[in-house]
Design a protein around this motif. Structure first.
Motif, PDB file in Angstrom:
ATOM      1  N   GLY A  77      62.358  48.852  13.314  1.00 27.38           N
ATOM      2  CA  GLY A  77      63.418  47.850  13.340  1.00 27.38           C
ATOM      3  C   GLY A  77      64.757  48.361  13.799  1.00 27.38           C
ATOM      4  O   GLY A  77      65.788  47.746  13.511  1.00 27.38           O
ATOM      5  N   HIS A  78      64.781  49.473  14.522  1.00 28.24           N
ATOM      6  CA  HIS A  78      66.060  50.042  14.919  1.00 28.24           C
ATOM      7  C   HIS A  78      66.809  49.185  15.933  1.00 28.24           C
ATOM      8  O   HIS A  78      68.014  49.398  16.142  1.00 28.24           O
ATOM      9  CB  HIS A  78      65.863  51.461  15.463  1.00 28.24           C
ATOM     10  CG  HIS A  78      66.304  52.514  14.503  1.00 28.24           C
ATOM     11  ND1 HIS A  78      65.767  52.634  13.245  1.00 28.24           N
ATOM     12  CD2 HIS A  78      67.251  53.489  14.600  1.00 28.24           C
ATOM     13  CE1 HIS A  78      66.343  53.642  12.618  1.00 28.24           C
ATOM     14  NE2 HIS A  78      67.263  54.159  13.412  1.00 28.24           N
TER      15      HIS A  78
ATOM     16  N   MET B  75      67.817  46.341  15.490  1.00 31.44           N
ATOM     17  CA  MET B  75      68.869  45.593  14.789  1.00 31.44           C
ATOM     18  C   MET B  75      70.166  46.395  14.737  1.00 31.44           C
ATOM     19  O   MET B  75      71.261  45.826  14.789  1.00 31.44           O
ATOM     20  CB  MET B  75      68.420  45.214  13.378  1.00 31.44           C
ATOM     21  CG  MET B  75      68.100  46.362  12.459  1.00 31.44           C
ATOM     22  SD  MET B  75      67.555  45.744  10.836  1.00 31.44           S
ATOM     23  CE  MET B  75      66.691  47.195  10.206  1.00 31.44           C
TER      24      MET B  75
ATOM     25  N   THR C 296      61.190  47.281   7.778  1.00 31.30           N
ATOM     26  CA  THR C 296      62.225  47.418   8.816  1.00 31.30           C
ATOM     27  C   THR C 296      61.980  46.457   9.971  1.00 31.30           C
ATOM     28  O   THR C 296      62.932  45.911  10.543  1.00 31.30           O
ATOM     29  CB  THR C 296      62.292  48.857   9.336  1.00 31.30           C
ATOM     30  OG1 THR C 296      60.992  49.285   9.774  1.00 31.30           O
ATOM     31  CG2 THR C 296      62.778  49.809   8.246  1.00 31.30           C
TER      32      THR C 296
ATOM     33  N   SER D  50      64.554  43.531  11.223  1.00 33.36           N
ATOM     34  CA  SER D  50      64.955  43.453  12.624  1.00 33.36           C
ATOM     35  C   SER D  50      64.677  42.081  13.202  1.00 33.36           C
ATOM     36  O   SER D  50      65.504  41.519  13.936  1.00 33.36           O
ATOM     37  CB  SER D  50      64.223  44.528  13.429  1.00 33.36           C
ATOM     38  OG  SER D  50      64.659  44.542  14.764  1.00 33.36           O
TER      39      SER D  50
ATOM     40  N   SER E  52      62.926  48.197  19.674  1.00 40.79           N
ATOM     41  CA  SER E  52      62.602  49.069  18.552  1.00 40.79           C
ATOM     42  C   SER E  52      61.509  50.062  18.932  1.00 40.79           C
ATOM     43  O   SER E  52      61.426  51.144  18.353  1.00 40.79           O
ATOM     44  CB  SER E  52      62.144  48.241  17.340  1.00 40.79           C
ATOM     45  OG  SER E  52      63.213  47.530  16.762  1.00 40.79           O
TER      46      SER E  52
END
Length: 311
Positions: A56-57, A59, A113, A117, A240
């Protein structure tokens, strides 16, 4: 340590020198690669060094992009203030996410995660009145000025991307050589033993995630400011997955690996797209080959075969 510092400072120096010799097309590409490599560096702090496999990076990247972009769209705050707000948005979102998601581990952490996101991506679409939804919006050139220098100018953009990359790159090198960095690696390798030794692993993992989210937000803000656009596609699942691929290709748990992976993946797609419309097939075959013959990534294989002390 001296040899390692020389290597990393050497890369910074080479990238600076390339500003004066690259042709226009490559000049713009390397500026983009350096900006995205900051995102990979942020992801590497969480995944490569701490063992937190996040899906979920995007986000955090989008938080930085929209934190800066929306402030400039609705106010006259200026690019520097927008960048500061973007960092605060990334850090705040990472803190909230970490406090909840770090109660889980392994596959559960990945799923949580990813859910966070996707919620952020849906929020961008829901508030389309402000974010312009899928269409996104252009960040006005007049807002993208720092100390009288227009970030839309090719030379200024390259040097700004270089400065951002250099700061994140050298910060990452500093962090992994600090006691905290050593403990993060210990948590990645054997968290129960690190906890047994008296370390507060939850607090340390939360700190790593906040640092990772802040660096990722810096990349998102930089991308929006340098290239003048913020769009919902940057909050999608693919953004992501990209940093995970870049880190794995370059070498997870190495400082230089995120840059190498981003550079390799960017030019692999760029060059293969000029040959065929099925460029993702070529990229996929190359990725499979690299995974089979260099499972630790480019820098990881260098560390395994030639330079065991490479951070």
């Amino acid at each position: 340590m001296r040899a390692s510092l020389a290597l990393h400072l050497g890369l910074v120096a080479v990238l600076f020198a390339l500003n004066f010799v690259l042709p226009a097309y490559a000049h713009g590409n390397i500026a983009r690669v350096m900006t995205l490599a900051v995102y990979a560096i942020g992801y590497n702090i969480a995944f490569g060094y701490t063992g937190l496999l996040s899906l979920g990076h995007a986000m955090f990247f989008a938080a930085g992009m929209y934190g800066a972009g929306l402030l400039l769209r609705f106010t006259d705050a200026g690019a520097v203030a927008a960048f500061g707000v973007a960092l605060a948005c990334g850090a705040g979102l990472a803190l909230v996410t970490g406090l909840l998601a770090l109660r889980t581990a392994g596959v559960s952490f990945m799923i949580v995660t990813l859910m966070f996101s996707q919620a952020c991506a849906l929020a961008i679409l829901y508030f389309a009145e402000y974010t312009r939804g899928d269409e996104g919006f252009v960040i006005a050139a007049a807002s993208r000025v720092v100390a009288g220098h227009d970030l839309g100018d090719a030379q200024v953009r390259y040097l700004a991307a270089w400065a951002l990359f250099s700061a994140a790159f050298l910060f990452s090198l500093w962090l992994v050589n600090r006691p905290m960095g050593k403990v993060l690696v210990a948590i990645r390798e054997n968290e129960p033993r690190a906890r047994l030794l008296g370390y507060d692993t939850f607090r340390l993992k939360l700190g790593a995630l906040v640092i990772s989210g802040t660096v990722s937000a810096a990349s998102g803000a930089g991308y929006g400011l340098f290239f003048g656009y913020a769009g919902a596609s940057f909050a999608g699942v693919q953004y992501s997955i990209f940093p995970l691929l870049w880190v794995l290709l370059g070498g997870a748990g190495t400082v230089i690996g995120p840059f190498l992976g981003t550079l390799f993946m960017f030019y692999l797609i760029d060059l293969s797209s000029g040959i065929t419309d099925a460029y993702m097939l070529i990229a996929g075959v190359a990725l499979i080959g690299l995974t089979l013959f260099a499972p630790q990534g480019i820098a990881g294989e260098l560390r395994r075969r030639a330079w065991r002390g490479l951070p």
